[in-house]
Scaffold this motif. Structure first.
Motif, PDB file in Angstrom:
ATOM      1  N   VAL A 269     -14.017 -10.090  40.293  1.00  0.00           N
ATOM      2  CA  VAL A 269     -15.031 -11.021  39.820  1.00  0.00           C
ATOM      3  C   VAL A 269     -14.391 -12.276  39.236  1.00  0.00           C
ATOM      4  O   VAL A 269     -13.247 -12.268  38.778  1.00  0.00           O
ATOM      5  CB  VAL A 269     -15.952 -10.376  38.754  1.00  0.00           C
ATOM      6  N   LEU A 270     -15.172 -13.355  39.229  1.00  0.00           N
ATOM      7  CA  LEU A 270     -14.811 -14.574  38.532  1.00  0.00           C
ATOM      8  C   LEU A 270     -15.156 -14.403  37.050  1.00  0.00           C
ATOM      9  O   LEU A 270     -15.905 -13.484  36.686  1.00  0.00           O
ATOM     10  CB  LEU A 270     -15.570 -15.759  39.123  1.00  0.00           C
ATOM     11  N   PRO A 271     -14.677 -15.264  36.178  1.00  0.00           N
ATOM     12  CA  PRO A 271     -15.038 -15.150  34.762  1.00  0.00           C
ATOM     13  C   PRO A 271     -16.538 -15.213  34.489  1.00  0.00           C
ATOM     14  O   PRO A 271     -17.009 -14.730  33.457  1.00  0.00           O
ATOM     15  CB  PRO A 271     -14.302 -16.340  34.138  1.00  0.00           C
ATOM     16  N   THR A 272     -17.302 -15.804  35.404  1.00  0.00           N
ATOM     17  CA  THR A 272     -18.760 -15.825  35.271  1.00  0.00           C
ATOM     18  C   THR A 272     -19.394 -14.492  35.631  1.00  0.00           C
ATOM     19  O   THR A 272     -20.609 -14.357  35.598  1.00  0.00           O
ATOM     20  CB  THR A 272     -19.352 -16.914  36.173  1.00  0.00           C
ATOM     21  N   MET A 273     -18.574 -13.507  36.011  1.00  0.00           N
ATOM     22  CA  MET A 273     -18.965 -12.163  36.438  1.00  0.00           C
ATOM     23  C   MET A 273     -19.523 -12.123  37.858  1.00  0.00           C
ATOM     24  O   MET A 273     -19.961 -11.083  38.333  1.00  0.00           O
ATOM     25  CB  MET A 273     -19.958 -11.496  35.467  1.00  0.00           C
ATOM     26  N   ILE A 327     -33.908 -20.968  33.516  1.00  0.00           N
ATOM     27  CA  ILE A 327     -33.444 -21.601  32.286  1.00  0.00           C
ATOM     28  C   ILE A 327     -32.520 -22.755  32.646  1.00  0.00           C
ATOM     29  O   ILE A 327     -31.777 -22.678  33.623  1.00  0.00           O
ATOM     30  CB  ILE A 327     -32.721 -20.615  31.338  1.00  0.00           C
ATOM     31  N   ALA A 328     -32.591 -23.819  31.873  1.00  0.00           N
ATOM     32  CA  ALA A 328     -31.765 -25.003  32.123  1.00  0.00           C
ATOM     33  C   ALA A 328     -30.624 -25.041  31.110  1.00  0.00           C
ATOM     34  O   ALA A 328     -30.651 -25.816  30.150  1.00  0.00           O
ATOM     35  CB  ALA A 328     -32.615 -26.261  32.047  1.00  0.00           C
ATOM     36  N   LYS A 329     -29.653 -24.203  31.335  1.00  0.00           N
ATOM     37  CA  LYS A 329     -28.504 -24.110  30.433  1.00  0.00           C
ATOM     38  C   LYS A 329     -27.237 -23.979  31.267  1.00  0.00           C
ATOM     39  O   LYS A 329     -27.291 -23.629  32.446  1.00  0.00           O
ATOM     40  CB  LYS A 329     -28.646 -22.907  29.499  1.00  0.00           C
ATOM     41  N   PRO A 330     -26.077 -24.232  30.663  1.00  0.00           N
ATOM     42  CA  PRO A 330     -24.824 -24.078  31.425  1.00  0.00           C
ATOM     43  C   PRO A 330     -24.562 -22.609  31.754  1.00  0.00           C
ATOM     44  O   PRO A 330     -25.047 -21.698  31.061  1.00  0.00           O
ATOM     45  CB  PRO A 330     -23.752 -24.610  30.457  1.00  0.00           C
ATOM     46  N   LEU A 331     -23.794 -22.374  32.813  1.00  0.00           N
ATOM     47  CA  LEU A 331     -23.319 -21.028  33.107  1.00  0.00           C
ATOM     48  C   LEU A 331     -22.464 -20.534  31.946  1.00  0.00           C
ATOM     49  O   LEU A 331     -21.849 -21.322  31.231  1.00  0.00           O
ATOM     50  CB  LEU A 331     -22.506 -21.010  34.396  1.00  0.00           C
ATOM     51  N   GLN A 332     -22.419 -19.220  31.768  1.00  0.00           N
ATOM     52  CA  GLN A 332     -21.692 -18.623  30.659  1.00  0.00           C
ATOM     53  C   GLN A 332     -20.552 -17.739  31.164  1.00  0.00           C
ATOM     54  O   GLN A 332     -20.547 -17.283  32.312  1.00  0.00           O
ATOM     55  CB  GLN A 332     -22.637 -17.787  29.796  1.00  0.00           C
ATOM     56  N   VAL A 333     -19.603 -17.492  30.279  1.00  0.00           N
ATOM     57  CA  VAL A 333     -18.468 -16.609  30.530  1.00  0.00           C
ATOM     58  C   VAL A 333     -18.339 -15.666  29.340  1.00  0.00           C
ATOM     59  O   VAL A 333     -18.392 -16.127  28.191  1.00  0.00           O
ATOM     60  CB  VAL A 333     -17.164 -17.429  30.690  1.00  0.00           C
ATOM     61  N   PRO A 334     -18.191 -14.346  29.538  1.00  0.00           N
ATOM     62  CA  PRO A 334     -17.961 -13.462  28.393  1.00  0.00           C
ATOM     63  C   PRO A 334     -16.569 -13.695  27.812  1.00  0.00           C
ATOM     64  O   PRO A 334     -15.597 -13.874  28.557  1.00  0.00           O
ATOM     65  CB  PRO A 334     -18.090 -12.058  28.985  1.00  0.00           C
ATOM     66  N   THR A 335     -16.477 -13.713  26.502  1.00  0.00           N
ATOM     67  CA  THR A 335     -15.174 -13.913  25.859  1.00  0.00           C
ATOM     68  C   THR A 335     -14.293 -12.679  25.963  1.00  0.00           C
ATOM     69  O   THR A 335     -13.075 -12.769  25.835  1.00  0.00           O
ATOM     70  CB  THR A 335     -15.358 -14.241  24.373  1.00  0.00           C
ATOM     71  N   LEU A 336     -14.902 -11.509  26.168  1.00  0.00           N
ATOM     72  CA  LEU A 336     -14.201 -10.222  26.211  1.00  0.00           C
ATOM     73  C   LEU A 336     -13.465  -9.949  24.902  1.00  0.00           C
ATOM     74  O   LEU A 336     -12.381  -9.366  24.882  1.00  0.00           O
ATOM     75  CB  LEU A 336     -13.246 -10.145  27.407  1.00  0.00           C
ATOM     76  N   GLU A 337     -14.088 -10.374  23.805  1.00  0.00           N
ATOM     77  CA  GLU A 337     -13.603 -10.008  22.484  1.00  0.00           C
ATOM     78  C   GLU A 337     -14.229  -8.671  22.119  1.00  0.00           C
ATOM     79  O   GLU A 337     -15.415  -8.429  22.381  1.00  0.00           O
ATOM     80  CB  GLU A 337     -13.969 -11.084  21.471  1.00  0.00           C
ATOM     81  N   SER A 412     -17.135 -13.714  19.053  1.00  0.00           N
ATOM     82  CA  SER A 412     -18.188 -14.315  19.860  1.00  0.00           C
ATOM     83  C   SER A 412     -18.328 -13.516  21.148  1.00  0.00           C
ATOM     84  O   SER A 412     -17.371 -12.901  21.611  1.00  0.00           O
ATOM     85  CB  SER A 412     -17.863 -15.777  20.176  1.00  0.00           C
ATOM     86  N   MET A 413     -19.513 -13.535  21.733  1.00  0.00           N
ATOM     87  CA  MET A 413     -19.777 -12.745  22.939  1.00  0.00           C
ATOM     88  C   MET A 413     -19.585 -13.544  24.220  1.00  0.00           C
ATOM     89  O   MET A 413     -19.215 -12.995  25.252  1.00  0.00           O
ATOM     90  CB  MET A 413     -21.204 -12.191  22.890  1.00  0.00           C
ATOM     91  N   SER A 414     -19.853 -14.853  24.161  1.00  0.00           N
ATOM     92  CA  SER A 414     -19.750 -15.663  25.375  1.00  0.00           C
ATOM     93  C   SER A 414     -19.455 -17.108  25.004  1.00  0.00           C
ATOM     94  O   SER A 414     -19.536 -17.499  23.836  1.00  0.00           O
ATOM     95  CB  SER A 414     -21.054 -15.576  26.188  1.00  0.00           C
ATOM     96  N   ARG A 415     -19.132 -17.885  26.024  1.00  0.00           N
ATOM     97  CA  ARG A 415     -18.889 -19.323  25.865  1.00  0.00           C
ATOM     98  C   ARG A 415     -19.337 -20.025  27.143  1.00  0.00           C
ATOM     99  O   ARG A 415     -19.479 -19.388  28.204  1.00  0.00           O
ATOM    100  CB  ARG A 415     -17.408 -19.593  25.609  1.00  0.00           C
TER     101      ARG A 415
END
Length: 428
Positions: A269-273, A327-337, A412-415
C-alpha cells in the motif's frame, strides 16, 4: 450511488464501516463482509485465555450492529477478488466501486512443525477457548510452563502479557512454586517488542521478568515442537506441560489468490492506504505490508498495533469519501504512532512509539519510551469498555479520542498527505 465494500469485521473493518457511514450518509451503500457474526476485541483475549473473563464479554453481534447503523452485512468467507472487474467472490458475487481489505492475517503455524498442535495461542476466539480449557487442566496438574514467540512474529505484547498474567494467576492459585516458567523469544533483548531503541523498555520489562522469577531466552529460533518439548536451532530444548507460543502471520489466502499481495500475502500500500496497483482498493491493519524495521539475529516482523489499525481504517474511509466528493478535504495519511497498554498483574507498562516506522531519511522517531505503573492496568480496562461502547454506538474514531491521545501522550492519528505519499509505498 457507489458501492463500498469492507472485508473483515475486526478492529479495522468495523470502525472503517462506521467511518464510511459517517462520511457518506445515505448517498452511497456500505457493505461489510465477515466470516463470523461476532466482532471480537482481540486485545482482551489474553484475559479470556486465562479464564479471567468470559469470551462473550469481548464480543459484539455484527448483524445487529449493521442493522442499527445502516450498512449491509454479508456473512461469508471471501474466496477471491477480481480487481479488474471489481468483483468479490464468496458464496455470492458482489461488485464494488471501492474496497477496504481489513481481513487481518492468517496464522503461519506450518512454518514450525508442531506449532499450534502441541502449543496454544490466544490469537483467535476458537484458539483462546482451547487455551483456556487446557490452562485449567494444567493448573490441576502443574508442570513446566513455556511462553514465547515463533520466528517472524511481529507483535510481542500479548506474549509478555500472557506470561506475566499467567505467573500472577499461579500465585493467586497458590501453585507458583510448582511451576518453572520460561519465556522464549526471537527478540534480541527483553522488551524489544519489534521496536528497537524504545527508552526504558528493556530496563523495565527485564526487571519485572526477573522479579517474577521468569527465566528468559532471547535470539531464540524455534525449529520444532513435540508433545512436550520445544527445540531451538542452537540445539537447546525446553520441556513443558503447557505452552503458549505466538505464531508468525501471513496474509489472508484470498489476497494471494487474487494477485493482490506480496510473497507473504500482505497488501502493498501507499501511505494513503491505497493499494499500490489498484486505486479502488485500500488496505487496513494486519493485512498490509509495512517496511521491515528490524535487523535482528532471528527474523521478527514489524508490529501492527490496534491503534495503528484504527488509524488506518479512519484514513482509508476518509480518503474514499474524498474520492467520492462527499467531503472537501485533503487526503490523509496515518502517522502509525502507537500506544500499547500491557497489563502485567499488579502493575503494567505502557509502550509508546511515535511513530513505529522511523523516518525514512533519518532513521529516527520523534520519541519512543516505556513507563510503568498500576495506572496502566486501569487505563487498559477503561479503554476496553470505552472501545466496546463506541462499537455499540456506531462511532469510529471521534474527535475527543484523538484530542485525548494528543494531550495525554503527544500522539496524533493522521496528517495531510504530501506529494510523495501518493506514489511512494510505505517505508520501502
Amino acid at each position: 450511488m457507489a458501492q463500498i465494500v469492507v472485508i473483515g469485521a475486526g478492529l479495522g473493518g468495523l470502525p472503517a464501516a462506521y467511518e464510511l457511514r459517517h462520511y457518506l450518509g445515505k448517498a452511497h451503500q456500505v457493505i461489510l463482509i465477515s466470516e463470523f457474526p461476532q466482532f471480537t476485541f482481540v486485545p482482551g483475549l489474553v484475559q479470556v485465555g486465562l479464564g479471567h473473563i468470559p469470551l462473550d464479554h469481548m464480543q459484539l453481534n455484527v448483524p445487529m450492529l449493521a442493522k442499527r447503523h445502516g450498512f449491509k452485512w454479508v456473512q461469508g468467507k471471501v474466496q477471491k477478488i477480481d480487481p479488474l472487474q471489481k468483483r468479490i467472490y464468496t458464496h455470492e458475487t458482489l461488485n464494488y466501486d471501492y474496497l477496504i481489505i481489513a481481513s487481518g492475517a492468517e496464522l503461519a503455524n506450518d512454518l514450525v512443525p508442531g506449532l499450534g498442535i502441541y502449543t496454544h495461542s490466544i490469537c483467535t476466539p476458537s484458539h483462546v477457548l482451547e487455551a483456556r480449557t487446557a490452562w485449567e487442566t494444567f493448573c490441576q496438574q502443574p508442570g513446566d510452563l513455556v511462553v514465547g514467540a515463533a520466528p517472524g512474529t511481529g507483535c510481542f505484547g500479548p506474549a509478555y502479557e500472557y506470561v506475566l498474567l499467567a505467573e500472577a494467576d499461579l500465585r493467586r492459585r497458590g501453585i507458583r512454586d510448582q511451576v518453572k516458567i520460561t519465556y522464549i523469544t526471537p527478540e534480541p533483548y527483553i522488551g524489544h517488542l519489534g521496536i528497537a531503541n524504545m527508552a526504558h523498555s528493556q530496563t523495565l520489562t527485564e526487571a519485572l521478568m526477573n522479579k517474577r522469577g521468569i527465566a528468559t531466552l532471547t535470539n531464540a529460533q524455534i525449529v520444532n515442537i513435540s508433545s512436550d518439548h520445544i527445540f531451538l536451532a542452537d540445539g537447546q530444548s525446553f520441556g513443558f506441560a503447557y505452552s503458549m507460543i505466538l505464531p508468525a502471520f501471513r496474509g489472508a489466502k484470498f489476497v494471494k489468490a487474487s494477485g493482490l499481495g506480496n510473497e507473504r500475502g500482505f497488501l502493498p500500500v501507499l501511505p494513503t492506504m491505497r493499494h499500490r496497483d489498484y486505486p479502488e482498493i485500500y488496505g487496513v491493519g494486519v493485512s498490509v505490508h509495512l517496511g521491515q524495521i528490524n535487523d535482528t539475529q532471528v527474523s521478527i516482523g514489524t508490529p501492527k498495533s490496534g491503534q495503528m489499525t484504527e488509524a488506518m481504517a479512519m484514513v482509508a474511509a476518509h480518503n474514499i469519501a474524498v474520492e467520492l466528493g462527499s467531503i472537501a478535504k485533503p487526503l490523509q495519511v496515518p502517522t502509525l504512532e502507537a500506544l500499547c497498554f500491557a497489563e502485567y498483574g499488579d502493575t503494567g507498562i505502557a509502550y509508546i512509539a511515535a511513530p513505529v516506522l522511523p523516518d525514512r531519511l533519518t532513521g529516527k522517531r520523534r520519541y519512543s519510551y516505556a513507563i510503568k505503573g498500576i495506572w496502566v492496568n486501569w487505563a487498559k480496562a477503561a479503554f476496553e469498555k470505552y472501545f466496546l461502547a463506541k462499537m455499540r454506538l456506531g462511532v469510529g474514531l471521534p474527535w475527543f479520542e484523538k484530542l485525548g491521545l494528543r494531550l495525554l501522550f503527544g500522539l496524533s492519528m493522521s496528517r495531510p498527505a504530501m506529494a510523495e505519499d501518493i506514489v511512494q509505498p510505505v517505508n520501502v
